[in-house]
Design a protein around this motif. Structure first.
Motif, PDB file in Angstrom:
ATOM      1  N   SER A 255       1.666 -10.970  -6.010  1.00  0.00           N
ATOM      2  CA  SER A 255       1.166 -10.619  -4.686  1.00  0.00           C
ATOM      3  C   SER A 255       2.122  -9.637  -4.023  1.00  0.00           C
TER       4      SER A 255
ATOM      5  N   VAL B   2      -1.008  -5.578 -17.997  1.00  0.00           N
ATOM      6  CA  VAL B   2      -0.559  -4.946 -16.756  1.00  0.00           C
ATOM      7  C   VAL B   2      -0.822  -5.818 -15.534  1.00  0.00           C
ATOM      8  N   ASP B   3      -1.881  -6.630 -15.560  1.00  0.00           N
ATOM      9  CA  ASP B   3      -2.180  -7.437 -14.379  1.00  0.00           C
ATOM     10  C   ASP B   3      -1.246  -8.627 -14.217  1.00  0.00           C
TER      11      ASP B   3
ATOM     12  N   ARG C 259      -1.946 -12.666 -10.795  1.00  0.00           N
ATOM     13  CA  ARG C 259      -1.334 -11.377 -10.489  1.00  0.00           C
ATOM     14  C   ARG C 259      -0.284 -11.572  -9.416  1.00  0.00           C
TER      15      ARG C 259
ATOM     16  N   ASP D 152      -5.499 -11.007  -5.152  1.00  0.00           N
ATOM     17  CA  ASP D 152      -6.413 -11.204  -6.273  1.00  0.00           C
ATOM     18  C   ASP D 152      -6.279 -12.593  -6.885  1.00  0.00           C
TER      19      ASP D 152
ATOM     20  N   SER E 225      -2.432  -6.378  -7.194  1.00  0.00           N
ATOM     21  CA  SER E 225      -3.705  -5.712  -6.940  1.00  0.00           C
ATOM     22  C   SER E 225      -3.623  -4.950  -5.625  1.00  0.00           C
TER      23      SER E 225
ATOM     24  N   SER F 272      -7.837 -13.642  -9.596  1.00  0.00           N
ATOM     25  CA  SER F 272      -8.214 -13.627 -11.005  1.00  0.00           C
ATOM     26  C   SER F 272      -7.306 -12.732 -11.830  1.00  0.00           C
ATOM     27  N   ILE F 273      -7.294 -13.034 -13.134  1.00  0.00           N
ATOM     28  CA  ILE F 273      -6.596 -12.205 -14.112  1.00  0.00           C
ATOM     29  C   ILE F 273      -7.586 -11.845 -15.204  1.00  0.00           C
ATOM     30  N   SER F 274      -7.217 -10.898 -16.024  1.00  0.00           N
ATOM     31  CA  SER F 274      -8.069 -10.511 -17.138  1.00  0.00           C
ATOM     32  C   SER F 274      -8.004 -11.577 -18.231  1.00  0.00           C
TER      33      SER F 274
ATOM     34  N   THR G  95       1.826  -6.302 -12.185  1.00  0.00           N
ATOM     35  CA  THR G  95       1.544  -5.429 -11.041  1.00  0.00           C
ATOM     36  C   THR G  95       0.575  -6.124 -10.089  1.00  0.00           C
TER      37      THR G  95
ATOM     38  N   ALA H  58      -4.777 -11.279 -20.055  1.00  0.00           N
ATOM     39  CA  ALA H  58      -3.610 -11.871 -19.376  1.00  0.00           C
ATOM     40  C   ALA H  58      -3.602 -13.384 -19.547  1.00  0.00           C
TER      41      ALA H  58
ATOM     42  N   VAL I 148     -13.320 -11.740 -15.852  1.00  0.00           N
ATOM     43  CA  VAL I 148     -12.106 -12.235 -15.189  1.00  0.00           C
ATOM     44  C   VAL I 148     -11.995 -13.744 -15.354  1.00  0.00           C
TER      45      VAL I 148
END
Length: 192
Positions: free
Chosen positions: A71, A119-120, A69, A130, A125, A132-134, A123, A137, A176
């Motif tokens: 920063s 979105v991650d 993500r 963060d 967090s 981690s990502i989904s 954008t 992603a 994640v």
């Protein structure tokens, strides 16, 4: 006056020793023995060298690595001392420009942006840190990373699946993928 002041000073000294010295020392000792890795920052090592923390993201922008993500910390990304979001609202033109720039960076790195971008990836967090990502992603970046490394997409997908952590206790949060751990696994796979 002495009869009132003396007990107050004794109580103050005892409570200060207990709450200011004994309790923090006991909790530090307990943390260092029972939860040693967490108490020391959840540090990750590679070749006997600390390369980061599992709790704080790192900037990756080379095509052969998965990107985390963005920063929102300043003056440098993933600065734990500057933790916090950008506070840009969804209608703020600055946020829209930042998102467009991040999509262009994905495109320039060779990512197929014809599919909807998770979105991650565009954008930050709330903390701006963060790590981690989904899984979506990560899956979105598989083709780019596989091509840049000369690996098959199936091999990279397997590494993503291995790096995916499910919901805590099976119900809390979302699955994640820790970006640093995944990138370290990619480097290790290339060395084999």
């Amino acid at each position: 006056m002495k009869s009132v002041l003396r007990p107050l000073l004794v109580i103050f000294a005892v409570l200060s020793a207990v709450t200011g010295l004994a309790y923090p020392a006991a909790m530090t000792l307990l943390g260092k023995t029972v939860f040693a890795a967490q108490a020391n920052g959840s540090l990750l090592e590679h070749n006997d060298k600390v390369v980061g923390s599992a709790l704080i993201g790192q900037p990756f922008d080379a095509p052969q690595y998965f990107w985390g993500r963005p920063s929102a910390t300043s003056p440098m990304p993933y600065n734990a001392q500057g933790s916090g979001g950008s506070n840009l609202g969804p209608l703020n033109p600055a946020l829209m420009q930042a998102i467009k720039g991040r999509i262009e960076a994905l495109k320039a790195a060779g990512t197929d942006v014809s599919q909807p971008v998770p979105v991650d990836l565009v954008t930050a967090s709330a903390s701006g840190l963060d790590p981690s990502i989904s899984p979506a992603a990560a899956a979105y970046q598989v083709a780019r990373v596989a091509q840049a490394r000369g690996m098959t997409e199936a091999t990279v997908e397997t590494l993503v699946q291995q790096a995916t952590r499910g919901r805590q206790f099976g119900v809390l949060g979302e699955p994640v993928v820790n970006v640093l751990q995944l990138n370290l696994a990619l480097d290790a796979a290339m060395q084999r």
